[in-house]
Design an enzyme around this catalytic site. Structure first.
Site, PDB file in Angstrom:
ATOM      1  N   ASP A 140       0.872  -1.161   0.000  1.00 36.37           N
ATOM      2  CA  ASP A 140       0.000   0.000   0.000  1.00 36.37           C
ATOM      3  C   ASP A 140       0.919   1.223   0.000  1.00 36.37           C
ATOM      4  OD1 ASP A 140      -2.278   1.650   0.309  1.00 36.37           O
ATOM      5  OD2 ASP A 140      -2.025   1.639   2.473  1.00 36.37           O
ATOM      6  N   MET A 141       0.383   2.416  -0.241  1.00 34.73           N
ATOM      7  CA  MET A 141       1.244   3.600  -0.259  1.00 34.73           C
ATOM      8  C   MET A 141       1.110   4.438   1.009  1.00 34.73           C
ATOM      9  SD  MET A 141       1.704   6.612  -3.135  1.00 34.73           S
ATOM     10  CE  MET A 141       0.191   7.504  -2.740  1.00 34.73           C
ATOM     11  N   ASP A 142      -0.048   5.062   1.200  1.00 34.17           N
ATOM     12  CA  ASP A 142      -0.225   5.961   2.331  1.00 34.17           C
ATOM     13  C   ASP A 142      -0.184   5.194   3.639  1.00 34.17           C
ATOM     14  OD1 ASP A 142      -0.690   8.339   0.741  1.00 34.17           O
ATOM     15  OD2 ASP A 142      -2.602   7.433   0.190  1.00 34.17           O
ATOM     16  N   ASP A 188      -1.341  -0.638   6.411  1.00 31.95           N
ATOM     17  CA  ASP A 188      -1.469   0.072   7.688  1.00 31.95           C
ATOM     18  C   ASP A 188      -2.919   0.201   8.105  1.00 31.95           C
ATOM     19  OD1 ASP A 188      -2.127   3.480   7.173  1.00 31.95           O
ATOM     20  OD2 ASP A 188      -2.051   2.008   5.559  1.00 31.95           O
TER      21      ASP A 188
END
Length: 230
Positions: A8-10, A167
Site C-alpha cells: 500500500d502507499m499511504d 497500515d
C-alpha cells in the site's frame, strides 16, 4: 519461488495518515460537519477519499459533488504535507534488498495518479515497483480485493505467494479477500487492532527479506476475512 511483495502507499511507504486526517478535518469544518476525522480514518482508512466523505453524510451526495470535495481535501493534504514528504525509515534499504533477493514488487493503493506522483516521484520510489495499481485501475476500492488481485495478476503471481504491506484494517481485509497474507505497518494503529498479520512492524528497519520468508512458513495459508471488520 520467491514470494511477491505488494505495498500500500499511504501509511506504508510514508507516515502521512495524521496529515490526511488533518486535511479531512479541515474539509469537514468548512462543510459544517463535526465528525472526528482521526477516529473516522481508524475505521475507513484505505477507502477512496470520496467514499470516506460520503460516509459522513446521512443522505446521498452526487458523485460530481463528492469529486469536488475530494479535490478540496487533496489540495489541503498536499499543502500540509509538502515539506514533510519522506520515506518510512528503512523502506529504501528493504526494497533494494528484496529486489536483490529476486522478489517481485508491486504497489496497490486507493490513491489516484496525481497523488501517486506526489509521493512516488518526489521520493524517487517508482523505480522499485514492477507494477503500480491505483484507484483508477479497479472498479472497487478496498476492502474489496480488486486492487491486490489486479496487482498480483499484472505481476503474474498467484495470490498464495503474495504478501501485502498494509497500515489500514480495510486494507488488511482486502488482502485476505484476495487470498493473500499481510504484514501490518503500525504507523497509525496499534498491532493489536489487526486481525492476523504475519508480523507487526513500526517501520522497515524491523524486517528483512530473510525474516519475511521465515514468517511466511509459519502461516502457510491466508486468514479468512472477518465480515465485522468491513
Amino acid at each position: 519461488m520467491k514470494p511477491t511483495l505488494i505495498f500500500d502507499m499511504d501509511g506504508v511507504l510514508v507516515d502521512n495518515t495524521p496529515v490526511q486526517a488533518r486535511a479531512f478535518q479541515l474539509l469537514f469544518r468548512d462543510l459544517g460537519l463535526t465528525t472526528n476525522a482521526r477516529q473516522l480514518l481508524r475505521r475507513l482508512n484505505g477507502m477512496p477519499a470520496g467514499d470516506i466523505i460520503q460516509s459522513v453524510f446521512r443522505h446521498s451526495i452526487p458523485q460530481k459533488q463528492l469529486d469536488i470535495y475530494a479535490e478540496q481535501r487533496e489540495f489541503l493534504y498536499r499543502t500540509l504535507y509538502w515539506s514533510k514528504r519522506r520515506a518510512l525509515p528503512g523502506l529504501v534499504a528493504f526494497l533494494k534488498s528484496a529486489r536483490a533477493e529476486g522478489f517481485n514488487i508491486g504497489l496497490g493503493t486507493g490513491s489516484g495518479g496525481p497523488t501517486l506522483s506526489y509521493i512516488l516521484d518526489h521520493l524517487d520510489l517508482r523505480q522499485y515497483f514492477d507494477v503500480i495499481i491505483g484507484k483508477d485501475d479497479v472498479p472497487n476500492g478496498k476492502p474489496h480485493p480488486d486492487t491486490y488481485s489486479l496487482t498480483a495478476a499484472k505481476l503474474g503471481a498467484k495470490p498464495e505467494s503474495c504478501i501485502v504491506f498494509e497500515d489500514a484494517l480495510l486494507g488488511e481485509q482486502a488482502a485476505y479477500r484476495a487470498g493473500m497474507r499481510c504484514v501490518a505497518v503500525a504507523t497509525t494503529l496499534p498491532g493489536k487492532a489487526f486481525q492476523a498479520p504475519l508480523a507487526v512492524i513500526k517501520d522497515f528497519t524491523e524486517l528483512t527479506p530473510a525474516r519475511l520468508l521465515e514468517l511466511l512458513a509459519q502461516q502457510p495459508e491466508a486468514p479468512r476475512p472477518q465480515k465485522r471488520r468491513v
